[in-house]
Design an enzyme around this catalytic site. Structure first.
Site, mmCIF file in Angstrom:
data_model
loop_
_atom_site.group_PDB
_atom_site.id
_atom_site.type_symbol
_atom_site.label_atom_id
_atom_site.label_comp_id
_atom_site.label_asym_id
_atom_site.label_seq_id
_atom_site.Cartn_x
_atom_site.Cartn_y
_atom_site.Cartn_z
ATOM 1 C CG HIS A 108 79.526 52.006 4.443
ATOM 2 N ND1 HIS A 108 81.153 53.292 5.193
ATOM 3 C CD2 HIS A 108 79.771 51.735 3.239
ATOM 4 C CE1 HIS A 108 81.959 53.267 3.628
ATOM 5 N NE2 HIS A 108 80.747 52.788 2.765
ATOM 6 C CB VAL A 143 88.492 49.799 5.448
ATOM 7 C CG1 VAL A 143 87.123 51.450 6.091
ATOM 8 C CG2 VAL A 143 89.739 50.312 6.082
HETATM 9 C C1 GAR Z 1 76.011 57.689 9.236
HETATM 10 O O1 GAR Z 1 75.432 58.001 7.421
HETATM 11 C C2 GAR Z 1 76.787 56.758 9.352
HETATM 12 O O2 GAR Z 1 76.955 55.812 8.555
HETATM 13 C C3 GAR Z 1 78.593 57.381 8.522
HETATM 14 O O3 GAR Z 1 78.485 58.720 9.089
HETATM 15 C C4 GAR Z 1 76.973 58.741 10.154
HETATM 16 C C5 GAR Z 1 77.601 59.504 11.196
HETATM 17 O O4 GAR Z 1 76.224 59.803 11.555
HETATM 18 N N1 GAR Z 1 79.311 56.539 8.588
HETATM 19 C C6 GAR Z 1 80.431 56.425 8.127
HETATM 20 O O5 GAR Z 1 80.908 56.965 6.795
HETATM 21 C C7 GAR Z 1 81.554 55.322 8.829
HETATM 22 N N2 GAR Z 1 82.995 54.776 7.836
HETATM 23 P P1 GAR Z 1 75.736 60.115 12.760
HETATM 24 O O6 GAR Z 1 76.595 60.700 14.101
HETATM 25 O O7 GAR Z 1 74.462 60.945 13.072
HETATM 26 O O8 GAR Z 1 75.263 58.845 12.956
#
Ligand code: GAR
Length: 209
Positions: A108, A143
């Site tokens: 996260h 969550v």
């Molecule tokens: C990441 O920054 C992750 O921490 C975030 O989405 C991005 C995915 O990037 N996750 C969330 O916000 C979950 N709620 P990626 O597809 O390049 O790994």
């Protein structure tokens, strides 16, 4: 090595970090499946090119229960010891979370418990925080509220926008997730640790050879 399935919705850069880390010498993990609710996720194409099995199913038109059941079936078939959510942008049903409890991790983009949910970069900037960051945690029904396994703080710079901050946090994520996952799954070989957490681990207990 511990068998790890990775679940993504989009770009999959954290999945790529986990995958390439698993290919270093003497690693604790092996990526056995990349799964997605988005058949067009860029990360799926990368996984395919790297010879990693993939599974995808659009969640559109399915109930959350029906989608999570299908995801559960795909994961179960891959026999993972751990499941790593990596940019998986959907809520999971309580039944799914219970099924994988103690083995389901998420990354996260905030220093939890600050800024659960979305828009974490803008919220950190609006609050005037000195640091943003990222957290790897166990997934529970609430969550972004499960046990924190690892964090990296990222300094906020003058002039940062949500996008510039996100880019630096992403770099930190790519270091944090593989290291934290490897440390966590290594505990699966510790009988005393498993014994102490019997109530917090889904059955059957992880078996790592
Ligand atoms: C990441 O920054 C992750 O921490 C975030 O989405 C991005 C995915 O990037 N996750 C969330 O916000 C979950 N709620 P990626 O597809 O390049 O790994």
């Amino acid at each position: 090595r511990a068998r790890v399935a990775v679940v993504i919705s989009g770009e999959g850069s954290n999945m790529a970090a986990l995958l390439y880390a698993s290919r270093l010498p003497d690693t604790a993990t092996e990526i056995v499946l990349v799964a997605s609710n988005n058949p067009d996720a860029a990360g799926l194409a990368l996984a395919e090119a790297e010879g990693v099995p993939t599974w995808s199913l659009s969640h559109k038109g399915l109930t959350r229960e029906a989608f999570d059941d299908a995801l559960d079936d795909a994961l179960t078939a891959a026999r993972p010891d751990a499941v790593a959510l990596a940019g998986y942008m959907r809520l999971l049903t309580p039944a799914f979370v219970a099924r994988w409890r103690g083995r389901l991790l998420n990354i996260h983009p905030s220093l939890l418990p600050k800024y659960r949910g979305l828009d974490t970069y803008a919220r950190a900037l609006d609050a005037g925080d000195s640091h943003a960051g990222c957290t790897v945690h166990l997934v529970t029904e609430d969550v972004d509220a499960g046990e924190i396994l690892g964090q990296v703080a990222v300094a906020i710079r003058p002039g940062d926008t949500p996008d510039t901050l996100a880019a630096r946090v992403r770099l930190a994520e790519h270091q944090l997730y593989p290291a934290t996952l490897a440390a966590y799954v290594s505990r699966f070989q510790d009988a005393a640790w498993i014994e102490a957490r019997l109530d917090e681990l889904a059955s059957p207990l992880p078996e790592v050879s």
